[in-house]
Design a protein around this motif. Sequence first.
Motif, PDB file in Angstrom:
ATOM      1  N   GLU A   1     -54.106-110.619  28.801  1.00 37.93           N
ATOM      2  CA  GLU A   1     -52.953-111.292  28.205  1.00 37.93           C
ATOM      3  C   GLU A   1     -52.979-111.308  26.686  1.00 37.93           C
ATOM      4  O   GLU A   1     -51.950-111.541  26.046  1.00 37.93           O
ATOM      5  CB  GLU A   1     -52.884-112.743  28.724  1.00 37.93           C
ATOM      6  N   ARG A   2     -54.164-111.028  26.105  1.00 37.01           N
ATOM      7  CA  ARG A   2     -54.318-111.164  24.652  1.00 37.01           C
ATOM      8  C   ARG A   2     -54.839-109.875  24.025  1.00 37.01           C
ATOM      9  O   ARG A   2     -56.018-109.767  23.696  1.00 37.01           O
ATOM     10  CB  ARG A   2     -55.284-112.310  24.351  1.00 37.01           C
ATOM     11  N   PRO A   3     -53.991-108.875  23.790  1.00 41.95           N
ATOM     12  CA  PRO A   3     -54.452-107.655  23.124  1.00 41.95           C
ATOM     13  C   PRO A   3     -55.037-107.910  21.740  1.00 41.95           C
ATOM     14  O   PRO A   3     -55.833-107.107  21.252  1.00 41.95           O
ATOM     15  CB  PRO A   3     -53.174-106.804  23.043  1.00 41.95           C
ATOM     16  N   ASP A   4     -54.647-109.018  21.134  1.00 40.55           N
ATOM     17  CA  ASP A   4     -55.179-109.339  19.809  1.00 40.55           C
ATOM     18  C   ASP A   4     -56.677-109.645  19.856  1.00 40.55           C
ATOM     19  O   ASP A   4     -57.346-109.673  18.813  1.00 40.55           O
ATOM     20  CB  ASP A   4     -54.439-110.541  19.212  1.00 40.55           C
ATOM     21  N   LEU A   5     -57.220-109.847  21.064  1.00 36.35           N
ATOM     22  CA  LEU A   5     -58.646-110.122  21.211  1.00 36.35           C
ATOM     23  C   LEU A   5     -59.479-108.855  21.427  1.00 36.35           C
ATOM     24  O   LEU A   5     -60.700-108.935  21.552  1.00 36.35           O
ATOM     25  CB  LEU A   5     -58.886-111.073  22.395  1.00 36.35           C
ATOM     26  N   ASP A   6     -58.850-107.693  21.479  1.00 39.27           N
ATOM     27  CA  ASP A   6     -59.564-106.468  21.830  1.00 39.27           C
ATOM     28  C   ASP A   6     -60.774-106.224  20.934  1.00 39.27           C
ATOM     29  O   ASP A   6     -61.860-105.875  21.412  1.00 39.27           O
ATOM     30  CB  ASP A   6     -58.628-105.260  21.758  1.00 39.27           C
TER      31      ASP A   6
ATOM     32  N   LEU B   1     -64.637-114.335  25.106  1.00 40.76           N
ATOM     33  CA  LEU B   1     -64.074-113.247  24.319  1.00 40.76           C
ATOM     34  C   LEU B   1     -63.492-113.701  22.992  1.00 40.76           C
ATOM     35  O   LEU B   1     -63.289-112.880  22.093  1.00 40.76           O
ATOM     36  CB  LEU B   1     -62.991-112.523  25.132  1.00 40.76           C
ATOM     37  N   ASP B   2     -63.239-114.997  22.839  1.00 39.75           N
ATOM     38  CA  ASP B   2     -62.736-115.515  21.568  1.00 39.75           C
ATOM     39  C   ASP B   2     -63.843-116.147  20.729  1.00 39.75           C
ATOM     40  O   ASP B   2     -63.563-116.882  19.774  1.00 39.75           O
ATOM     41  CB  ASP B   2     -61.609-116.530  21.807  1.00 39.75           C
ATOM     42  N   ARG B   3     -65.091-115.849  21.048  1.00 39.18           N
ATOM     43  CA  ARG B   3     -66.219-116.425  20.311  1.00 39.18           C
ATOM     44  C   ARG B   3     -66.101-116.050  18.832  1.00 39.18           C
ATOM     45  O   ARG B   3     -66.058-114.862  18.478  1.00 39.18           O
ATOM     46  CB  ARG B   3     -67.537-115.909  20.884  1.00 39.18           C
ATOM     47  N   PRO B   4     -66.083-117.030  17.931  1.00 42.23           N
ATOM     48  CA  PRO B   4     -65.816-116.714  16.517  1.00 42.23           C
ATOM     49  C   PRO B   4     -66.912-115.921  15.825  1.00 42.23           C
ATOM     50  O   PRO B   4     -66.643-115.203  14.869  1.00 42.23           O
ATOM     51  CB  PRO B   4     -65.619-118.095  15.873  1.00 42.23           C
ATOM     52  N   ASN B   5     -68.159-116.049  16.283  1.00 42.55           N
ATOM     53  CA  ASN B   5     -69.254-115.340  15.611  1.00 42.55           C
ATOM     54  C   ASN B   5     -69.888-114.278  16.500  1.00 42.55           C
ATOM     55  O   ASN B   5     -71.076-113.959  16.368  1.00 42.55           O
ATOM     56  CB  ASN B   5     -70.324-116.323  15.131  1.00 42.55           C
ATOM     57  N   ALA B   6     -69.086-113.705  17.400  1.00 44.51           N
ATOM     58  CA  ALA B   6     -69.622-112.698  18.321  1.00 44.51           C
ATOM     59  C   ALA B   6     -70.281-111.542  17.579  1.00 44.51           C
ATOM     60  O   ALA B   6     -71.254-110.956  18.059  1.00 44.51           O
ATOM     61  CB  ALA B   6     -68.506-112.177  19.226  1.00 44.51           C
ATOM     62  N   ARG B   7     -69.777-111.213  16.406  1.00 43.67           N
ATOM     63  CA  ARG B   7     -70.273-110.040  15.681  1.00 43.67           C
ATOM     64  C   ARG B   7     -71.670-110.255  15.104  1.00 43.67           C
ATOM     65  O   ARG B   7     -72.276-109.317  14.564  1.00 43.67           O
ATOM     66  CB  ARG B   7     -69.297-109.654  14.577  1.00 43.67           C
ATOM     67  N   ARG B   8     -72.221-111.430  15.236  1.00 45.57           N
ATOM     68  CA  ARG B   8     -73.593-111.663  14.771  1.00 45.57           C
ATOM     69  C   ARG B   8     -74.635-111.127  15.757  1.00 45.57           C
ATOM     70  O   ARG B   8     -75.833-111.287  15.536  1.00 45.57           O
ATOM     71  CB  ARG B   8     -73.831-113.164  14.533  1.00 45.57           C
TER      72      ARG B   8
END
Length: 400
Positions: A268-273, A334-341
């Motif tokens: 539902e949220r392509p912005d989260l890709d 999937l919306d975790r704000p610091n996933a890139r860490r």
Amino acid sequence: MTMADREMPYAFDPLAPGVSDDPYPHYAKLRATNPAFEHPAGFWIVTRHADVVRLLRADHSVEDDNVAKSRIHALSMMDQDPPDHTRLRRLLTKVFTERAINGQAPLITRLVDEALDRVERQAAEHGRADLVTELAYPLPLLVICDMLGMEADYHWLRERAEVLAHSLEPVAEPTPELIAAITTAETELVDRVAAVIEAKRRNLVPENPDLLTQLIRAEDGGDVLSDEELIAQVVLLYLAGYATTMNLLANGVVALLRHPGQLRLLRERPDLDVNAADEVLRYDTSVQYSRRITLAPHEAAGTVIPKGATVLAGLASANRDEEVFGPSAAELRLDRPNARRHVSFGGGPHHCLGAALARLEIRIALGRLVRRFDRLALADDVAWHRLMITRGPVAVPVTV
């Protein structure tokens, strides 16, 4: 392996039955009770995020303790330290550019759609399809072969890559049969790459050259890759460009299918890709450990690891560290704000050169997969390869 003779608050055997199915509870106990763990087999495991990052950035060399050693393997960028590593990486970075990677998006999209067509046909004919065979395996292989300008021989490469995966495992006493199989697989792969390089040297296309042709031409202040160095880097790109991403993608699919709420959110949220790609990389990475040898005593979690020790930096454990990712570290968000860490691509000078390409493939593949099949579900239990360093499913059977 028992630990009855050692006074440890928690015993961990990464090769014990069942650990490869779900190693994460074991990592959580190590982080809590023994974050710098000395295994009785003679190596250390560091499991907390801060300690893993410090180790990856420290002045330690990547270990070259493969089951079957070779000059070609030793010459690859992965097994070099500065200044040799710096020189090789600089030459590769000149051609493995952001522009070259982003230019693969149309090809990746087309290949994903073709793979999903195969999934739909297989499911219609047999009631189920295997996402490893139809999507996770061919996608990164076809992409890296296209970038290198090499023929993609599915079964030939997969057979040899699966043998070579065992060379990364910390085997105390490898059998002569295993050593022979690894040596043969590497020799065959090196011979094929050498033949392709020789053919390209005879016909260096002046316009729109592929990555391999650019590597042949690459020069930095008069410095160029020797023939052996060129073969070693191409073998590294060839294998790492497909095998690691194959498992990353397969692991990400399994994670989504086991978390239907998050799968619906992505649909539902392509912005989260973009963020979703990093979160699945964090949640279940395909490379569980990165190896180092200490060149001096090294402190981790209040413990001094001696000079000359083999240390496994627990990438997968660090990715679930509650000190960094909070009380929901063991959950897929999937919306975790610091996933890139996450540290799935390593860190320091050895940070993965292909990280951007892997992210792009995962982002496109997962997004198109979940939006094409709104009834996607696991058709059976997932079996995992029985390896310590590399994590990935044997198959991902689904209904659509």
